[in-house]
Design a protein around this motif. Structure first.
Motif, mmCIF file in Angstrom:
data_model
loop_
_atom_site.group_PDB
_atom_site.id
_atom_site.type_symbol
_atom_site.label_atom_id
_atom_site.label_comp_id
_atom_site.label_asym_id
_atom_site.label_seq_id
_atom_site.Cartn_x
_atom_site.Cartn_y
_atom_site.Cartn_z
ATOM 1 N N VAL A 111 -9.598 -13.082 0.748
ATOM 2 C CA VAL A 111 -10.968 -12.886 0.285
ATOM 3 C C VAL A 111 -11.770 -12.053 1.274
ATOM 4 C CG1 VAL A 111 -13.137 -14.074 -0.281
ATOM 5 C CG2 VAL A 111 -10.959 -14.980 -1.125
ATOM 6 N N ASN A 112 -11.583 -12.288 2.571
ATOM 7 C CA ASN A 112 -12.383 -11.539 3.552
ATOM 8 C C ASN A 112 -11.612 -10.391 4.205
ATOM 9 O OD1 ASN A 112 -11.156 -13.941 5.132
ATOM 10 N ND2 ASN A 112 -11.811 -12.582 6.772
ATOM 11 N N ARG A 113 -10.291 -10.401 4.099
ATOM 12 C CA ARG A 113 -9.503 -9.285 4.642
ATOM 13 C C ARG A 113 -8.299 -9.040 3.731
ATOM 14 N NH1 ARG A 113 -5.343 -11.793 7.286
ATOM 15 N NH2 ARG A 113 -5.706 -13.844 8.173
ATOM 16 N N PRO A 114 -8.526 -8.366 2.599
ATOM 17 C CA PRO A 114 -7.429 -8.099 1.664
ATOM 18 C C PRO A 114 -6.233 -7.468 2.366
ATOM 19 C CG PRO A 114 -9.524 -7.466 0.699
ATOM 20 C CD PRO A 114 -9.808 -7.806 2.137
ATOM 21 N N TYR A 115 -5.053 -7.841 1.942
ATOM 22 C CA TYR A 115 -3.828 -7.375 2.582
ATOM 23 C C TYR A 115 -2.695 -7.414 1.565
ATOM 24 C CZ TYR A 115 -2.910 -12.388 2.754
ATOM 25 O OH TYR A 115 -2.720 -13.705 2.419
ATOM 26 N N ASP A 116 -1.555 -6.858 1.929
ATOM 27 C CA ASP A 116 -0.403 -6.874 1.037
ATOM 28 C C ASP A 116 0.888 -7.214 1.761
ATOM 29 O OD1 ASP A 116 0.156 -4.520 2.415
ATOM 30 O OD2 ASP A 116 -0.592 -3.239 0.813
ATOM 31 N N ARG A 117 0.776 -7.729 2.973
ATOM 32 C CA ARG A 117 1.951 -8.115 3.741
ATOM 33 C C ARG A 117 1.714 -9.496 4.320
ATOM 34 N NH1 ARG A 117 4.706 -3.184 5.577
ATOM 35 N NH2 ARG A 117 3.535 -1.381 4.856
ATOM 36 N N GLY A 118 2.770 -10.232 4.566
ATOM 37 C CA GLY A 118 2.641 -11.550 5.160
ATOM 38 C C GLY A 118 3.412 -12.594 4.375
ATOM 39 N N PHE A 135 0.839 -1.195 0.000
ATOM 40 C CA PHE A 135 0.000 0.000 0.000
ATOM 41 C C PHE A 135 0.880 1.254 0.000
ATOM 42 C CE2 PHE A 135 -2.729 3.254 1.736
ATOM 43 C CZ PHE A 135 -3.990 2.939 1.267
ATOM 44 N N HIS A 136 0.641 2.116 -0.977
ATOM 45 C CA HIS A 136 1.487 3.294 -1.119
ATOM 46 C C HIS A 136 0.705 4.553 -1.469
ATOM 47 C CE1 HIS A 136 0.810 1.682 -5.154
ATOM 48 N NE2 HIS A 136 0.938 2.922 -5.570
ATOM 49 N N LYS A 168 -1.293 7.942 -1.758
ATOM 50 C CA LYS A 168 -1.262 9.228 -1.066
ATOM 51 C C LYS A 168 -2.553 10.019 -1.262
ATOM 52 C CE LYS A 168 2.975 8.441 0.140
ATOM 53 N NZ LYS A 168 3.266 7.994 1.538
ATOM 54 N N SER A 169 -3.411 9.554 -2.150
ATOM 55 C CA SER A 169 -4.676 10.256 -2.401
ATOM 56 C C SER A 169 -5.690 9.261 -2.914
ATOM 57 C CB SER A 169 -4.478 11.362 -3.451
ATOM 58 O OG SER A 169 -4.218 10.788 -4.729
ATOM 59 N N TRP A 170 -6.978 9.653 -2.810
ATOM 60 C CA TRP A 170 -8.010 8.780 -3.358
ATOM 61 C C TRP A 170 -7.886 8.680 -4.875
ATOM 62 C CZ3 TRP A 170 -11.150 5.430 -0.969
ATOM 63 C CH2 TRP A 170 -12.037 4.741 -1.804
ATOM 64 N N GLN A 171 -7.408 9.712 -5.512
ATOM 65 C CA GLN A 171 -7.231 9.676 -6.967
ATOM 66 C C GLN A 171 -6.294 8.538 -7.367
ATOM 67 O OE1 GLN A 171 -5.446 13.176 -8.692
ATOM 68 N NE2 GLN A 171 -6.186 12.698 -10.745
ATOM 69 N N GLU A 172 -5.239 8.320 -6.601
ATOM 70 C CA GLU A 172 -4.319 7.223 -6.903
ATOM 71 C C GLU A 172 -5.019 5.874 -6.736
ATOM 72 O OE1 GLU A 172 -0.671 7.428 -4.751
ATOM 73 O OE2 GLU A 172 -0.326 9.536 -5.222
ATOM 74 N N ILE A 173 -5.826 5.751 -5.678
ATOM 75 C CA ILE A 173 -6.581 4.520 -5.467
ATOM 76 C C ILE A 173 -7.535 4.299 -6.636
ATOM 77 C CG2 ILE A 173 -8.317 3.394 -4.010
ATOM 78 C CD1 ILE A 173 -7.051 4.858 -1.624
ATOM 79 N N ASP A 174 -8.238 5.332 -7.023
ATOM 80 C CA ASP A 174 -9.216 5.247 -8.099
ATOM 81 C C ASP A 174 -8.544 4.839 -9.411
ATOM 82 O OD1 ASP A 174 -11.953 5.448 -8.592
ATOM 83 O OD2 ASP A 174 -11.742 7.422 -9.505
ATOM 84 N N ARG A 208 -6.671 1.715 4.859
ATOM 85 C CA ARG A 208 -5.972 2.532 5.852
ATOM 86 C C ARG A 208 -6.664 3.875 6.103
ATOM 87 N NH1 ARG A 208 -2.989 -1.744 3.293
ATOM 88 N NH2 ARG A 208 -0.906 -1.919 4.211
ATOM 89 N N GLN A 209 -5.945 4.962 5.888
ATOM 90 C CA GLN A 209 -6.494 6.295 6.175
ATOM 91 C C GLN A 209 -7.619 6.690 5.232
ATOM 92 O OE1 GLN A 209 -3.447 5.617 5.040
ATOM 93 N NE2 GLN A 209 -2.602 7.253 3.747
ATOM 94 N N PHE A 210 -7.792 5.938 4.147
ATOM 95 C CA PHE A 210 -8.864 6.241 3.205
ATOM 96 C C PHE A 210 -10.104 5.363 3.429
ATOM 97 C CE2 PHE A 210 -4.822 7.235 1.049
ATOM 98 C CZ PHE A 210 -5.015 8.594 0.832
ATOM 99 N N ALA A 211 -10.056 4.496 4.433
ATOM 100 C CA ALA A 211 -11.199 3.625 4.719
ATOM 101 C C ALA A 211 -12.483 4.405 4.996
ATOM 102 C CB ALA A 211 -10.869 2.703 5.891
ATOM 103 N N PRO A 212 -12.433 5.558 5.712
ATOM 104 C CA PRO A 212 -13.678 6.291 5.944
ATOM 105 C C PRO A 212 -14.373 6.736 4.658
ATOM 106 C CG PRO A 212 -11.982 7.041 7.464
ATOM 107 C CD PRO A 212 -11.305 6.147 6.476
#
Length: 434
Positions: free
Chosen positions: A310-317, A6-7, A9-15, A357-361
């Motif tokens: 599937v139920n808790r997407p992640y990128d570490r482990g 996860f990197h 910095k803005s919702w635009q990047e996520i989108d 993360r910080q964009f979850a809301p």
């Protein structure tokens, strides 16, 4: 697929990344949708934020809440969520997921009563309202470990979950299933006496009731057709309802998609493949609403032991799936939306927001504002930052989000008291002291 941490910095990047993956995630900067109250039967949640049931594996040997359990729920209560979906509480000693899973009994009822009273009182004192509190009642099925080692109790053999088929004595008989249905009735009576507002008959993540939904190949009255595969859940409701009175309500957290091919997974097409096919999940949701009178449903997917992404997407482990995490988030959001749109008058709770993360809301507000779910449920984030609901409602930034490292889940599976390994060092100082 290249490993991508996860990197954004803005919702635009996520989108932009989501679009490149062929998916869309709802988004809303205005948190107003999450501030609205929600009626749940004869109860009212003060807002649209729910805490999902996250087991702490920190109960006493007799099932009563331990010191860490109490600490966790005191913090959750003061955090400001409108609904607290209390963690899995076993309905039978042999069905506990660990030697320290909670289990409510006549002997420890007073301990649960005190904790529920404290949750309500602390929430009211800190936030001006008490949260609605739902207790999750469970039979751990194939994940039963009451003495710290696997002692599975299964509905049928599943080649995706077993390296070697489990012996036939591990497959519960129809008579044993009927006896376990009655345990949900006894547990419901105790849950109401403890002061909970409602009880969840757990039907998710491949624990017993959930596993039975995919028992296509099982013989007898609990396998094969939809009526048989839902029999355990329906009968558990009937047993629970017979012991209740007043405003106490019943509900479920249900898997709408298992992520395993037919005939080993629920929510997939009998014609093959892993693409979600939610016809039966919607049928089950309608049954729960129309025939069993549930006032709310909590929706999830997958199996945290075999396909946790599937139920808790992640990128570490240690295991990184061959799927972009945003694809997993979108699958959950789309599945929840399909059910909510099919049952417009039944509020549903969505899952898997914490990955952002910080964009979850913004994702949560977008889902609720667009009518894709009625409430946003957070699990891992509550471990990382119990105060996050108040921050969201105040329009403040999430400065200590979950980083989806999976550390809390690893502790849970190891039978060690679970908490956030990144954000909550006091948890470990308390555990070591014990």
């Amino acid at each position: 697929m290249p490993h991508e941490v996860f990197h954004y910095k803005s919702w635009q990047e996520i989108d932009q990344t989501a679009a490149a993956q062929g998916v869309r995630l709802p988004h809303c900067e205005d948190m107003q949708a999450l501030k609205a109250p929600l009626r749940i039967g004869n109860h009212v949640a003060a807002n649209r934020i729910a805490l999902q049931p996250m087991e702490g594996t920190d109960g006493a040997a007799d099932g009563r809440p331990g010191e860490l359990t109490i600490r966790r729920y005191h913090r959750f209560a003061e955090g400001g969520a409108g609904l607290i979906w209390f963690e899995a509480v076993s309905t039978a000693p042999e069905a506990r997921a660990s030697a320290h899973q909670l289990m409510i009994t006549p002997e420890n009822l007073g301990d649960f009563q005190r904790l529920v009273d404290e949750i309500k009182e602390r929430g009211l004192r800190k936030n001006g309202y008490a949260p609605v509190v739902v207790m999750q009642a469970t039979h751990s099925g194939r994940y039963s470990k009451p003495r710290g080692v696997p002692e599975p109790l299964i509905a049928y053999n599943n080649r995706f979950l077993e390296d070697v088929p489990l012996p036939s004595e591990r497959i519960l008989t129809d008579g044993q299933l009927r006896a376990y249905e009655e345990r949900f009735g006894q547990t419901a009576k105790l849950a109401q006496a403890a002061g909970f507002d409602g009880m969840d008959i757990k039907c998710c993540h491949r624990y017993l009731a959930c596993e039975l939904l995919s028992a296509y190949t099982r013989e007898g009255e609990y396998g094969g057709c939809f009526e048989n595969r839902t029999r355990f859940l329906r009968n558990a409701y009937a047993a629970a309802r017979a012991n209740l009175r007043g405003d106490f309500f019943l509900t479920s957290r249900i898997n709408i998609y298992d992520g395993f091919p037919y005939p080993y997974g629920f929510g997939v097409s009998p014609e093959g493949g892993l693409a979600p096919c939610l016809d039966e999940a919607i049928r089950l949701a309608k049954l729960l609403k129309d025939e069993l009178g549930v006032p709310i449903l909590n929706l999830t997917m997958g199996n945290p032991y075999k396909n946790p992404h599937v139920n808790r997407p992640y990128d570490r482990g240690n295991y990184i799936p061959d799927e972009h995490p945003l694809v997993g988030v979108a699958r959950m959001m789309d599945g929840v939306a399909q059910v909510q749109r099919a049952l417009k008058d039944l509020p549903v709770i969505g899952s898997a927001f914490s990955y952002l993360r910080q964009f979850a809301p913004q994702l949560a507000a977008g889902m609720v504002a667009e009518g894709r779910c009625a409430m946003a449920g957070f699990g891992r984030l509550a471990f990382a930052d119990p105060d996050f609901p108040g921050k969201i409602l105040a329009g403040a930034a999430l400065d200590a989000p979950c980083v989806t490292c999976g550390g809390c889940a690893q502790l849970l599976r190891a039978g060690i008291p679970a908490g956030c390994v990144v954000r909550d060092r006091q948890h470990y100082s308390l555990e070591v002291r014990k």
